[in-house]
Design a protein around this motif. Structure first.
Motif, mmCIF file in Angstrom:
data_model
loop_
_atom_site.group_PDB
_atom_site.id
_atom_site.type_symbol
_atom_site.label_atom_id
_atom_site.label_comp_id
_atom_site.label_asym_id
_atom_site.label_seq_id
_atom_site.Cartn_x
_atom_site.Cartn_y
_atom_site.Cartn_z
ATOM 1 N N CYS A 153 114.428 -15.112 -100.579
ATOM 2 C CA CYS A 153 114.570 -16.116 -99.529
ATOM 3 C C CYS A 153 115.079 -15.448 -98.254
ATOM 4 O O CYS A 153 115.681 -14.368 -98.300
ATOM 5 N N ARG A 154 114.822 -16.087 -97.119
ATOM 6 C CA ARG A 154 115.295 -15.602 -95.827
ATOM 7 C C ARG A 154 115.431 -16.790 -94.888
ATOM 8 O O ARG A 154 114.801 -17.837 -95.092
ATOM 9 N N HIS A 155 116.271 -16.643 -93.866
ATOM 10 C CA HIS A 155 116.460 -17.714 -92.899
ATOM 11 C C HIS A 155 115.203 -17.905 -92.067
ATOM 12 O O HIS A 155 114.500 -16.944 -91.742
ATOM 13 N N HIS A 156 114.926 -19.170 -91.753
ATOM 14 C CA HIS A 156 113.758 -19.500 -90.943
ATOM 15 C C HIS A 156 113.947 -18.945 -89.536
ATOM 16 O O HIS A 156 115.000 -19.106 -88.928
ATOM 17 N N GLY A 157 112.911 -18.321 -89.006
ATOM 18 C CA GLY A 157 113.032 -17.668 -87.707
ATOM 19 C C GLY A 157 113.364 -18.617 -86.574
ATOM 20 O O GLY A 157 114.165 -18.305 -85.705
ATOM 21 N N GLN A 158 112.770 -19.842 -86.588
ATOM 22 C CA GLN A 158 112.993 -20.772 -85.492
ATOM 23 C C GLN A 158 114.108 -21.755 -85.778
ATOM 24 O O GLN A 158 114.524 -22.498 -84.898
ATOM 25 N N ARG A 159 114.574 -21.821 -87.016
ATOM 26 C CA ARG A 159 115.633 -22.761 -87.375
ATOM 27 C C ARG A 159 116.762 -22.017 -88.074
ATOM 28 O O ARG A 159 117.146 -22.328 -89.188
ATOM 29 N N GLN A 160 117.231 -20.989 -87.448
ATOM 30 C CA GLN A 160 118.262 -20.131 -88.034
ATOM 31 C C GLN A 160 119.493 -20.955 -88.403
ATOM 32 O O GLN A 160 120.023 -21.705 -87.598
ATOM 33 N N GLY A 161 119.946 -20.801 -89.643
ATOM 34 C CA GLY A 161 121.167 -21.440 -90.100
ATOM 35 C C GLY A 161 120.965 -22.809 -90.705
ATOM 36 O O GLY A 161 121.808 -23.285 -91.448
ATOM 37 N N GLU A 213 103.807 -22.891 -96.683
ATOM 38 C CA GLU A 213 102.987 -22.007 -95.868
ATOM 39 C C GLU A 213 102.448 -20.882 -96.745
ATOM 40 O O GLU A 213 103.008 -20.572 -97.799
ATOM 41 N N VAL A 214 101.352 -20.279 -96.304
ATOM 42 C CA VAL A 214 100.757 -19.165 -97.033
ATOM 43 C C VAL A 214 100.221 -18.152 -96.027
ATOM 44 O O VAL A 214 99.667 -18.509 -94.996
ATOM 45 N N ARG A 215 100.456 -16.894 -96.340
ATOM 46 C CA ARG A 215 99.872 -15.778 -95.590
ATOM 47 C C ARG A 215 99.264 -14.826 -96.612
ATOM 48 O O ARG A 215 99.785 -14.660 -97.718
ATOM 49 N N ARG A 227 113.655 -20.179 -96.034
ATOM 50 C CA ARG A 227 112.308 -19.991 -96.582
ATOM 51 C C ARG A 227 112.423 -19.315 -97.946
ATOM 52 O O ARG A 227 112.931 -18.190 -98.032
ATOM 53 N N ILE A 228 111.990 -20.007 -98.997
ATOM 54 C CA ILE A 228 111.900 -19.410 -100.340
ATOM 55 C C ILE A 228 110.498 -18.837 -100.472
ATOM 56 O O ILE A 228 109.508 -19.569 -100.387
ATOM 57 N N ALA A 286 105.413 -19.560 -99.099
ATOM 58 C CA ALA A 286 106.776 -19.864 -98.665
ATOM 59 C C ALA A 286 106.991 -21.366 -98.636
ATOM 60 O O ALA A 286 106.101 -22.126 -98.246
ATOM 61 N N ILE A 287 108.203 -21.791 -99.052
ATOM 62 C CA ILE A 287 108.618 -23.189 -99.009
ATOM 63 C C ILE A 287 109.880 -23.261 -98.152
ATOM 64 O O ILE A 287 110.876 -22.592 -98.446
ATOM 65 N N SER A 288 109.849 -24.070 -97.097
ATOM 66 C CA SER A 288 111.004 -24.228 -96.207
ATOM 67 C C SER A 288 111.871 -25.375 -96.704
ATOM 68 O O SER A 288 111.398 -26.497 -96.867
ATOM 69 N N VAL A 289 113.166 -25.067 -96.957
ATOM 70 C CA VAL A 289 114.103 -26.057 -97.498
ATOM 71 C C VAL A 289 115.361 -26.072 -96.626
ATOM 72 O O VAL A 289 115.719 -25.061 -96.008
#
Length: 747
Positions: A477-485, A544-546, A489-490, A556-559
């Motif tokens: 997982c990592r923090h969303h680039g545009q919604r940090q904090g 999302e998918v890349r 993103r899993i 990726a799943i944004s939670v």
């Protein structure tokens, strides 16, 4: 005059062209309707023959043994034959005078054959003497197709007949599948045109003589005083014809609309040509009166204006026609989608019934074949059942999500727990393919439904392992680039073959599988990503998918994030007392006798006491009997005569296991409520259903009863029953009732 002649010729040519096209359209419309009727008759014939096949085989078996030996040979039937008759339950013997010698009462629906003798004694050609004779009537008060075959004595004298009845209700699923709401009718008829089953006219008159499996289409047949298209097909083994009738008025209705519209266009064209001719004549007259005042430029301008108007009119007419065609295409597509949905719903429900019976009988068979050489065959049968049930369960999950029944239970979920569960579940699957399954550690806590999120990630990890031949699968997982904090993103990474860019949107559709045109079920069903999309929409998470072909993909799943993980406080473990089985009484309500026997045998093998009923009214009449009323004895306690129950004690069930769809006025849910009202106390209910329609799922869940969808495994059924009985202490009969039950059971 020249302009007028040319306009008249153009009008005549256009009218002739329209007439020719209309005539060809008329012929094509009738031909398409005849072909549709032919296909419907052929398809209905195959389904109806499948319904009648078992009864035909039983009748041939019985009559083949008895013919030439007389009715007295009935007592000499073998054990398999007797079991087949008992299982069918719709077999009767008629004497030479039409009286019933064995089996339920028979009544022929036709006035001239009400005693049965006219059908059985009438002279027949020698080649038809031993053929099956069909008729419509009633057996045991139920409408049925009666299949009769004559029996002769050893001297060759007519000695009676054997009748096997096929309930008309057995054809209801087939007729429902063919009922598209149109004006056509479909049914089964004798060669003399007498109606046997289905929808439509009660008599079609003498039908054409056809050879077995032959099919014929009559494009101008009078049915009930209306000219109709009639398609008939004769069955292989029976003098029964499957008939499809479509009124010609219904078939030609669209043609009449097209003809009227074409006529309007022709009239408008003729009027336009007449107007043009008049306009030309007026222009010539004005030119003759004022030739010197007009210039060549004005003449060219007027001609250009006329041509421009014509082009505008032509383009407008073309656009209007295109819009009409588009509207028709959309309407036809909508009707096709609705018909497909009805067909899939019915097929899905009907497939669950045999799967459920097979699963229960297979469980009993496995227990009885333990330690024998036939046990391996039973295991192979179980593998085939597992494959079929896997598809049904996937369809059920999609239907449940579409129905809006699933309510997410949002809570604070530590991602470390979810990742540990995924690692434990898929480590073995990855090792079998030689892959490295890697989970990146995290201490983040998110807001989501743990079960739904775990299933979403499980589908993504399963796909990643399935479509990766070498390398590794990574979960992190990592923090969303545009919604940090605030958002996380899993991600699930793989080193597989990748996905083409033009297919990134299609892979989330139902039953879409890339690289599997042969639909190999070992590569999945094509529903995993479709379920991920539905669950993500339910939870409000973005998916999302890349992908890069030849290098791999990342899903990726944004939670939403709520904080960091805290050490969990110890929770005391409470021991659950085992649930007793032998002292628990279960009421089983099931209209299908095969399903009812399977559930009863399975529950008795688990040491439960079982009481059975065929439908809701029978279940209620059981409790009227226990109060001393003179009700029917349709639902006896398993192993105890009903007369003994009525004088011993009131059955006090601890659980009601019922099908949802039951004959009569009560559904399974309503039967549970009625029994509780009769007993004056709450009784838990377990509803078994094969119906996956969204409205049916919502209706069952709203009652508070436990809901299981067929096919259900014996282990799942046993766990559900044990869970319900552990939550409900239940009621026990008085000591005297227990002793009476024990003594009755011993007797």
């Amino acid at each position: 005059m020249l302009v007028a002649v040319l306009c008249a010729l153009l009008a005549l040519l256009g009218t002739a062209s329209w007439a020719a096209v209309t005539a060809l359209d008329y012929r094509d419309t009738l031909e398409r309707a005849g072909e549709d009727a032919r296909q419907a008759a052929s398809l209905f014939d195959s389904h109806a023959h499948g319904v009648l096949e078992a009864s035909i085989a039983l009748l041939d078996q019985l009559a083949g043994r008895m013919d030439g030996r007389g009715l007295k040979s009935w007592a000499e039937r073998t054990l398999p034959e007797a079991m087949a008759v008992e299982r069918n339950g719709n077999v009767s013997l008629l004497g030479v005078d039409g009286t019933v010698q064995y089996g339920p009462p028979v009544a022929f629906a036709e006035p001239e054959t009400s005693d049965g003798l006219s059908l059985l004694v009438r002279p027949l050609p020698p080649e038809e003497e031993r053929r099956i004779l069909p008729a419509f009537g009633h057996m045991a008060g139920q409408p049925a197709i009666l299949l009769a075959r004559r029996i002769h004595s050893t001297a060759g004298v007519f000695d009676g007949a054997v009748l096997v009845a096929v309930p008309v209700a057995a054809l209801a699923p087939v007729l429902k599948a063919f009922d598209d709401g149109a004006a056509r009718s479909i049914g089964l008829y004798r060669p003399d045109g007498v109606h046997l089953a289905g929808h439509g006219a009660m008599s079609l008159g003498p039908l054409p003589r056809l050879e077995p499996s032959a099919i014929r289409v009559d494009a101008n047949r009078m049915v009930d005083g209306r000219a109709s298209i009639l398609a008939t097909k004769r069955m292989d083994a029976l003098p029964i014809l499957s008939a499809v009738t479509i009124p010609r008025t219904t078939v030609l209705a669209p043609w009449y609309v097209r003809m009227e519209r074409g006529l309007v266009v022709v009239i408008a064209g003729v009027a336009a040509l007449a107007g043009l001719s008049l306009l030309g004549a007026a222009s010539l007259r004005r030119e003759a009166l004022a030739r010197e005042a007009l210039t060549d430029a004005n003449a060219r301008l007027e001609q250009a204006n006329v041509q421009l108007e014509q082009r505008v009119d032509e383009r407008t007419a073309a656009l209007s026609a295109l819009n009409v065609k588009l509207s028709r295409a959309l309407e036809e597509k909508e009707r096709a989608n609705q018909a497909k949905g009805r067909f899939l719903s019915a097929a899905n429900h009907d497939l669950r019934q045999p799967f459920q019976a097979l699963r229960l009988f297979h469980h009993i068979l496995m227990e009885r074949l333990a330690g024998t050489r036939d046990h391996a065959i039973a295991e192979k049968m179980g593998e085939a059942l597992d494959a079929g049930e896997k598809l049904l369960h996937a369809l059920l999950e999609v239907a449940t999500l579409d129905a809006g029944v699933v309510r997410p239970q949002l809570a604070d979920v530590p991602l470390s727990v979810v990742f540990e569960d995924l690692l434990a579940e898929f480590r073995g699957m990855a090792l079998e393919k030689g892959l490295v399954l890697r989970v990146m550690p995290t201490r983040m806590v998110i807001r989501s439904d743990r079960m739904l999120l775990s299933r979403m990630l499980g589908d993504l990890v399963r796909n990643a392992i399935r479509f990766t031949d070498r390398g590794r699968v990574t979960i992190g997982c990592r923090h969303h680039g545009q919604r940090q904090g605030r958002w996380l993103r899993i991600e699930v990474w793989d080193t597989g073959a990748g996905i083409p860019a033009e297919q990134l949107d299609n892979i989330f559709e139902d039953f879409v599988q890339l690289g599997n045109p042969e639909r190999d079920r070992r590569q999945g069903l094509g529903l995993g990503l479709a379920k991920v999309r539905r669950k993500a929409a339910l939870l409000g998470h973005a998916v999302e998918v890349r992908s890069l072909q030849g290098h791999g993909s990342v899903f990726a799943i944004s939670v939403p994030v709520v904080g960091s993980e805290r050490p969990p406080s110890p929770v005391p473990v409470q021991e659950t007392a085992p649930v007793a089985t032998g002292d628990r009484l279960i009421l089983v309500v099931e209209d299908d006798p095969v399903q009812r026997d399977a559930v009863r045998l399975l529950l008795e093998s688990w040491d439960y006491r079982v009481i059975v009923a065929a439908e809701g009214e029978s279940a209620l009449s059981l409790f009227r009997e226990t109060r001393g009323s003179a009700a029917s004895q349709e639902a006896p306690l398993s192993g105890i005569p009903p007369s003994s129950i009525a004088h011993s004690f009131m059955p006090n069930p601890d659980l009601i296991v019922s099908d949802f769809r039951l004959p009569g006025r009560l559904t399974g849910v309503q039967t549970v409520a009625a029994v509780c009202d009769r007993l004056g106390r709450p009784v838990p209910g377990l509803i078994l259903t094969g119906d996956t329609a969204p409205e049916r799922i919502r209706e069952a869940v709203a009652t508070g009863c436990r809901l299981l969808h067929k096919p259900v495994s014996p282990e799942e059924l046993r766990d559900s029953i044990a869970s319900i009985l552990s939550e409900w202490p239940g009621c026990r009969p008085a000591d005297g009732g227990e002793q009476a039950l024990a003594s009755e059971s011993a007797a």
